[in-house]
Design an enzyme around this catalytic site. Sequence first.
Site, PDB file in Angstrom:
ATOM      1  N   ASP A 132      -0.828  56.942  50.255  1.00  0.00           N
ATOM      2  CA  ASP A 132      -1.341  55.569  50.307  1.00  0.00           C
ATOM      3  C   ASP A 132      -0.685  54.735  51.399  1.00  0.00           C
ATOM      4  O   ASP A 132      -1.368  54.123  52.222  1.00  0.00           O
ATOM      5  CB  ASP A 132      -1.128  54.870  48.950  1.00  0.00           C
ATOM      6  N   ARG A 135       9.030  48.016  40.859  1.00  0.00           N
ATOM      7  CA  ARG A 135       8.152  47.240  41.741  1.00  0.00           C
ATOM      8  C   ARG A 135       8.661  45.848  42.093  1.00  0.00           C
ATOM      9  O   ARG A 135       8.645  45.465  43.263  1.00  0.00           O
ATOM     10  CB  ARG A 135       6.726  47.161  41.173  1.00  0.00           C
ATOM     11  N   ASP A 144       0.315  48.554  39.808  1.00  0.00           N
ATOM     12  CA  ASP A 144       1.278  48.177  40.839  1.00  0.00           C
ATOM     13  C   ASP A 144       0.830  46.979  41.670  1.00  0.00           C
ATOM     14  O   ASP A 144       1.644  46.163  42.079  1.00  0.00           O
ATOM     15  CB  ASP A 144       1.590  49.379  41.737  1.00  0.00           C
ATOM     16  N   SER A 187      -0.946  62.337  41.818  1.00  0.00           N
ATOM     17  CA  SER A 187      -0.337  61.144  42.390  1.00  0.00           C
ATOM     18  C   SER A 187       0.997  60.961  41.667  1.00  0.00           C
ATOM     19  O   SER A 187       1.040  60.827  40.445  1.00  0.00           O
ATOM     20  CB  SER A 187      -1.264  59.951  42.156  1.00  0.00           C
TER      21      SER A 187
HETATM   22  N1  ARG Z   1       1.221  54.101  34.720  1.00  0.00           N
HETATM   23  C1  ARG Z   1       2.530  53.855  35.209  1.00  0.00           C
HETATM   24  C2  ARG Z   1       2.717  52.403  35.551  1.00  0.00           C
HETATM   25  O1  ARG Z   1       1.779  51.710  35.733  1.00  0.00           O
HETATM   26  C3  ARG Z   1       2.938  54.766  36.322  1.00  0.00           C
HETATM   27  C4  ARG Z   1       2.187  54.680  37.603  1.00  0.00           C
HETATM   28  C5  ARG Z   1       2.694  55.701  38.531  1.00  0.00           C
HETATM   29  N2  ARG Z   1       2.051  55.731  39.795  1.00  0.00           N
HETATM   30  C6  ARG Z   1       1.613  56.869  40.354  1.00  0.00           C
HETATM   31  N3  ARG Z   1       1.131  56.774  41.537  1.00  0.00           N
HETATM   32  N4  ARG Z   1       1.659  58.011  39.747  1.00  0.00           N
HETATM   33  O2  ARG Z   1       3.830  51.937  35.655  1.00  0.00           O
END
Ligand code: ARG
Length: 399
Positions: A14, A94, A123, A172
């Site tokens: 990304d 984050r 995110d 991912s």
């Molecule tokens: N679902 C989790 C969150 O929103 C993890 C997201 C992880 N991102 C990824 N690209 N695998 O915090």
Amino acid sequence: MTERGILAFSGGLDTSVVVKYLQEEYDMDVITVTVDVGQGDDQKKIEAKAKKLGVIKHYNIDARKEFVENFIFPSIKANALYQKKYCLATALARPLIAEKVLEIAKKEKVTALAHGCSGKGNDQVRFDITLRSGSDLPIIAPIRDKNLDRVTELKFAKKHGIEIDSVAKRFSIDQNLWGRAIEGGVLEDPYNEPPEDAFIWVKTKNLPDKPTYMEIKFEKGIPVAVDGKILEPIKLIEYVNKKAGDAGVGIVDHIEDRVVGIKSREVYETPGAICLIEAHADLEKMVHTKHENKFKSIIDDEWAYLAYSGLWQDPLKQELDAFIQTSQKPVSGIVKLKLFKGSVRVVGRKSEYSLYSHKIATYGTESTFDQRLAKGFVELWGIQSTEAIKLQKKMSTKT
Ligand code: ARG
């Protein structure tokens, strides 16, 4: 004057795609920032990747200590598990990453803030809200703005000679000291069992035939020593991750409700978090009153919900932090965990602030608890319920 965009850069698909988009479609000079929150990547390689993409400047920031002390430790104090399962590894990192980007954005006098989040995930919420709390600059999110999907991204990456490793092609992944999240690919069918090679931190084969014990020492809600060794924060988390992962502990697989309303199937490796939160929550039950236990679980749930939902900076979260902080005064002691073939169980706990009293609890002759007092207590305790039940019965025979 050329526009200048700043971007939190992981070196993954990304954010690599975003660098090129910013340069080509938005005609921007790009500054990249890689914030080390313990993702275990080679910072030199990421920097080389950024340079190869033609960024005008790249920053490497080691924020691991801050991440543990200001994000992971508060989450342990809050026993933070979103929907009772997810330790918030990505969610906690984050706001910190976005803060670091803001610091450099000011220094570099950029004209726009960018991120590599999609419009489907959580995110974007966490980045946007932290960035918005500290700046009025425009936020550019090409993946979201252009409604890009992963296949298109992979094609775009190929066209631009962006190298993507093979795991990233299948899943991912996002990882840091507190956990590893695995999404996408075959996991998008919630009935598919995750393939074993998706896991890196947690052993799934040839697990030891004997149980492993782990003793975690807490001081005021913070883990300070494991197995009798005082460890500084980063080392402590790494140690617990490794030891629990080797015992097969730490895989979480659940259906998660995202902020934007999507239900997603999430798979995590979070061995350290599982052990530390399990141990911490157990110790709290020993040192807190029944009333504190009941109320704090509501607070904890709300804390996890806010942290998950990108509201790290919200006043309510700060207020909950104040409550939690006060509640941690007696949370000192040692918890003994037994790890065996993927399971973890608390098998012992002790604390100088323990409210457990042997002479009150024992069924032996030394008991100081006068059972006769209980009779009247139980009668009063249940008075409304028993009256209500009697009344219900009377009414139902009438109709
Ligand atoms: N679902 C989790 C969150 O929103 C993890 C997201 C992880 N991102 C990824 N690209 N695998 O915090």
